[in-house]
Design an enzyme around this catalytic site. Structure first.
Site, PDB file in Angstrom:
ATOM      1  N   ASP A 213       0.836  -1.196   0.000  1.00  0.00           N
ATOM      2  CA  ASP A 213       0.000   0.000   0.000  1.00  0.00           C
ATOM      3  C   ASP A 213       0.877   1.254   0.000  1.00  0.00           C
ATOM      4  O   ASP A 213       1.905   1.306   0.673  1.00  0.00           O
ATOM      5  CB  ASP A 213      -0.886  -0.007   1.254  1.00  0.00           C
ATOM      6  CG  ASP A 213      -1.790   1.188   1.352  1.00  0.00           C
ATOM      7  OD1 ASP A 213      -2.695   1.314   0.506  1.00  0.00           O
ATOM      8  OD2 ASP A 213      -1.582   2.011   2.268  1.00  0.00           O
ATOM      9  N   GLU A 267      13.558 -14.218  -0.470  1.00  0.00           N
ATOM     10  CA  GLU A 267      14.040 -15.271   0.429  1.00  0.00           C
ATOM     11  C   GLU A 267      13.116 -16.486   0.389  1.00  0.00           C
ATOM     12  O   GLU A 267      13.502 -17.579   0.808  1.00  0.00           O
ATOM     13  CB  GLU A 267      14.108 -14.747   1.869  1.00  0.00           C
ATOM     14  CG  GLU A 267      15.134 -13.647   2.097  1.00  0.00           C
ATOM     15  CD  GLU A 267      15.016 -13.048   3.502  1.00  0.00           C
ATOM     16  OE1 GLU A 267      14.308 -13.658   4.343  1.00  0.00           O
ATOM     17  OE2 GLU A 267      15.613 -11.987   3.759  1.00  0.00           O
TER      18      GLU A 267
END
Length: 540
Positions: A213, A267
Site C-alpha cells: 500500500d 528469500e
C-alpha cells in the site's frame, strides 16, 4: 521487446511464475462476506466463499488489511502487523482460510501497509512515551514552528495539517493520512528491519505475496522543506491539494526501500510483490527495477481513469506496454476499492466488453470483487459515511464508500452478506445483480467472466502470447494475440451502435460479449452489434 509491427512480446525470459498466468481477485475484506453476523466481512466468510472463487477460476486472492485495528480507515490503521484483528477472526481462522485456498489451487496475497501504523500500535505508544525512547526515531517527529505552528506546510490527504502536536513531549508527529495514522520513519534502519520481520512472519506462514500500500510515499524530504503551491488549485479543488506533493511523494530513496522489500520476498521462492505506485511512463521502469529488482507488478490503474473511447483505451494500453523495461510483466486493473465501480463508469452493457478487455490483454488481470456481477456504485447517505474522505473533506465527492458496499450474494436488503446490520449501507439493487441470480444464468456477466477466465487458462496466446494493436477507430478496439502455436483476434465495440470495422478475420468465435455468437464461423469483415465483443480463434 517490440517489433516493427507494433507488437509486444510478453513471453517470459525464464520459467513463468504463477502470478504471470493467474487472474488475481481483489477482496475488500470488510465487504466480502460476514460469517458471524456482526455486519463486518471476515475470514470465516471468505472460507464460506472459497468454492465460489474456485468456480470463478481465479488463481489468487488479494485481501485488504486483516490486522488488529481501531478501524478508523477500514483497517488501514494497523495496531499489530503480525496478528489478525478480532473483527476479521484469528490466526487459526487465517490458517484455515489459507489451507482452503491452497487446496483449490488459489494463492493468497495480503495487503502490506508499510507507510504508517495506528496510533495504538505498541511501536507508536513507545515512540511517543519520551524523546529518549528507543523507538522515537521509528516515526517522523519534529519541533513545532514558532507560536506552536506545524513544522511546515505539509497537508494530510484527509484534510488539515499533516502534523499533530504531542503535548507530553512537545513535538509534532507527521501523518500523511489521519492523525490516528502516524507515518513510520523509513530512514530508520531498525524500523525497516522490524517491517521485514513482519513480512517474514506471514511468508513463513505460507502467504504467497503482498500488495504494498502507498508504495511510492514511504519517505519524505529529510529537511522537511515546504511543499510548493499547486498552480492548478482553484476554489473547486479539495483543500488537501493546495500544494504539490514534491516533498512527501516519490522521494528517490523510496526505491531503495522497495528493493529491500523485494529481497525479503525473494528469500521465499515463488512469492510476488504488487505495489500501489505511479505508473506514468517515466516512473514505471524504476518501480519494476531495471537493474535492481523491486516490484514484480506495479499496479496499473491507468485504464480506470481513461475515457471509455476506443482510441483512448488503445493508446493507454500501448503507452503502458511501450514503457515496460525489458523482461517486465504488465498488469491491468479496471476496478478498485478506491475508484468508482466499473459498471457505473462504463455502464452495465459495456461492463461485459470491459470484462473481455481485462481478460484478453497481455499480462496479469486484477479483478475487483463484485465487478464479475456488474455491481454499480451504491449511494451512501452522508450521515452513514464511513470513509475518512467523506467525514473530513465533505462536499467534494471524494467518498469511496459507494465503491465498497458489501458484495451481493443474493437478493434482499442484506444481500446474503450478513444476518446482522451491514457495516456500510447496501442500498437497493436489482435482484439480477447478485451471485445467486447469475449463478444459473448462462447469459449473465458472471457466466461470461467464468468463460473468459477458463479460456485464458486454456490458451497460451491469451496467457502469455504476443500483442499487436490492429484497429482503434470508429468506436472499435481490436488487437491480435499469438503464441504457443495458437492465435486469436479480439474485437471490441465500445459504442451503442452497430459497426462493421474494416478488419477481416477467419476462424471461430471463442467468446462473445453478447449471448449467442460463441462457436460462430467467421470469414471476412465482422459485424458487431451494440456493446458487442468477440474473441476469434484464428484458422489458416
Amino acid at each position: 521487446m517490440r517489433d516493427a509491427t507494433d507488437g509486444h512480446d510478453t513471453a517470459p525470459v525464464q520459467e513463468a511464475a504463477w502470478w504471470r498466468h493467474a487472474v488475481i481477485y481483489q477482496i475488500f475484506t470488510p465487504s466480502f462476506r460476514d460469517a458471524d453476523g456482526d455486519g463486518w466481512g471476515d475470514l470465516a466468510g471468505i472460507i464460506e466463499g472459497v468454492d465460489y472463487l474456485a468456480r470463478l477460476g481465479v488463481g489468487a486472492v488479494w485481501l485488504t488489511p486483516i490486522y488488529p485495528s481501531p478501524l478508523q480507515d477500514a483497517g488501514y490503521d494497523i495496531a499489530d502487523f503480525t496478528d489478525v484483528g478480532r473483527n476479521f477472526g484469528s490466526l487459526a481462522t487465517f490458517d484455515r482460510l489459507l489451507a482452503a485456498l491452497h487446496a483449490r489451487g488459489i494463492r493468497l496475497i495480503l495487503d502490506l501497509v508499510p507507510n504508517h501504523t495506528s496510533d495504538r500500535h505498541p511501536w507508536f505508544v513507545e515512540s511517543r512515551s519520551s524523546r529518549r525512547s528507543p523507538k522515537r526515531d521509528w516515526y517522523v517527529w519534529a519541533d513545532p514552528a514558532p507560536g506552536g505552528q506545524p513544522p511546515n506546510n505539509w497537508l494530510s490527504r484527509f484534510g488539515g495539517p499533516a502534523w499533530t502536536l504531542d503535548p507530553a513531549t512537545g513535538q509534532c508527529y507527521y501523518h500523511a493520512f489521519l492523525p490516528g495514522q502516524p507515518d513510520l520513519n523509513w530512514r530508520c534502519p531498525a524500523l525497516r528491519a522490524a517491517m521485514h520481520d513482519a513480512m517474514r512472519f506471514w511468508l513463513r506462514r505460507g502467504v504467497d505475496g503482498f500488495r504494498v500500500d502507498a508504495a511510492a510515499v514511504l519517505a519524505e524530504d529529510a529537511a522537511l522543506r515546504d511543499e510548493p503551491p499547486n498552480p492548478d488549485f482553484t476554489g473547486d479543488t479539495p483543500p488537501p491539494e493546495r500544494f504539490r506533493r514534491t516533498r512527501t511523494d516519490a522521494q528517490p530513496v523510496t526505491l531503495d526501500y522497495l528493493a529491500e522489500l523485494r529481497r525479503v520476498a525473494d528469500e521465499f521462492p515463488g512469492r510476488v510483490l504488487l505495489g500501489e505506485v505511479d505508473t506514468a511512463p517515466d516512473t514505471l521502469p524504476a518501480f519494476y527495477g531495471e537493474s535492481t529488482p523491486r516490484l514484480h507488478l506495479p499496479l496499473n490503474y491507468r485504464l480506470i481513469d481513461v475515457p471509455w473511447k476506443a482510441n483512448a483505451v488503445a493508446r493507454t494500453v500501448q503507452d503502458f506496454l511501450d514503457a515496460l523495461p525489458d523482461g517486465a510483466w504488465p498488469d491491468w486493473v479496471l476496478g478498485s476499492h478506491d475508484k468508482p465501480r466499473l459498471a457505473s463508469r462504463v455502464g452495465p452493457e459495456q461492463a461485459r466488453v470491459a470484462a473481455m478487455l481485462l481478460l484478453s490483454l497481455p499480462g496479469t488481470p486484477i479483478l475487483y470483487a463484485g465487478d464479475e456481477i456488474g455491481m454499480p456504485d451504491v449511494p451512501v447517505p452522508a450521515e452513514q459515511a464511513q470513509d475518512p474522505f467523506e467525514r473530513c473533506v465533505p462536499g467534494y465527492g471524494l467518498s469511496r464508500d459507494p465503491f465498497r458496499s458489501p458484495l451481493r450474494w443474493e437478493p434482499g436488503p442484506r444481500g446474503g452478506f450478513t444476518t446482522g446490520e451491514p457495516w456500510l449501507a447496501m442500498g437497493a439493487l436489482p435482484d439480477a445483480c447478485s451471485v445467486a441470480a447469475q449463478e444459473t444464468d448462462t447469459d449473465s456477466l458472471l457466466a461470461l467472466t467464468r468463460r473468459l477466465i477458463a479460456l485464458r487458462r486454456e490458451r497460451a496466446d491469451l496467457r502469455a502470447g504476443r500483442y499487436r494493436r490492429l484497429l482503434s477507430e470508429g468506436g472499435v478496439f481490436a488487437f491480435a494475440r499469438w503464441g504457443g502455436g495458437t492465435g486469436c483476434t479480439v474485437i471490441l465495440n465500445l459504442t451503442a451502435s452497430i459497426v462493421t470495422p474494416a478488419l477481416s478475420c477467419r476462424g471461430r468465435v471463442l467468446a462473445s460479449a453478447r449471448p449467442g455468437r460463441e462457436g460462430e464461423r467467421v470469414e471476412g469483415p465482422v459485424r458487431l452489434g451494440p456493446h458487442d465483443g468477440l474473441i476469434v480463434g484464428d484458422e489458416g
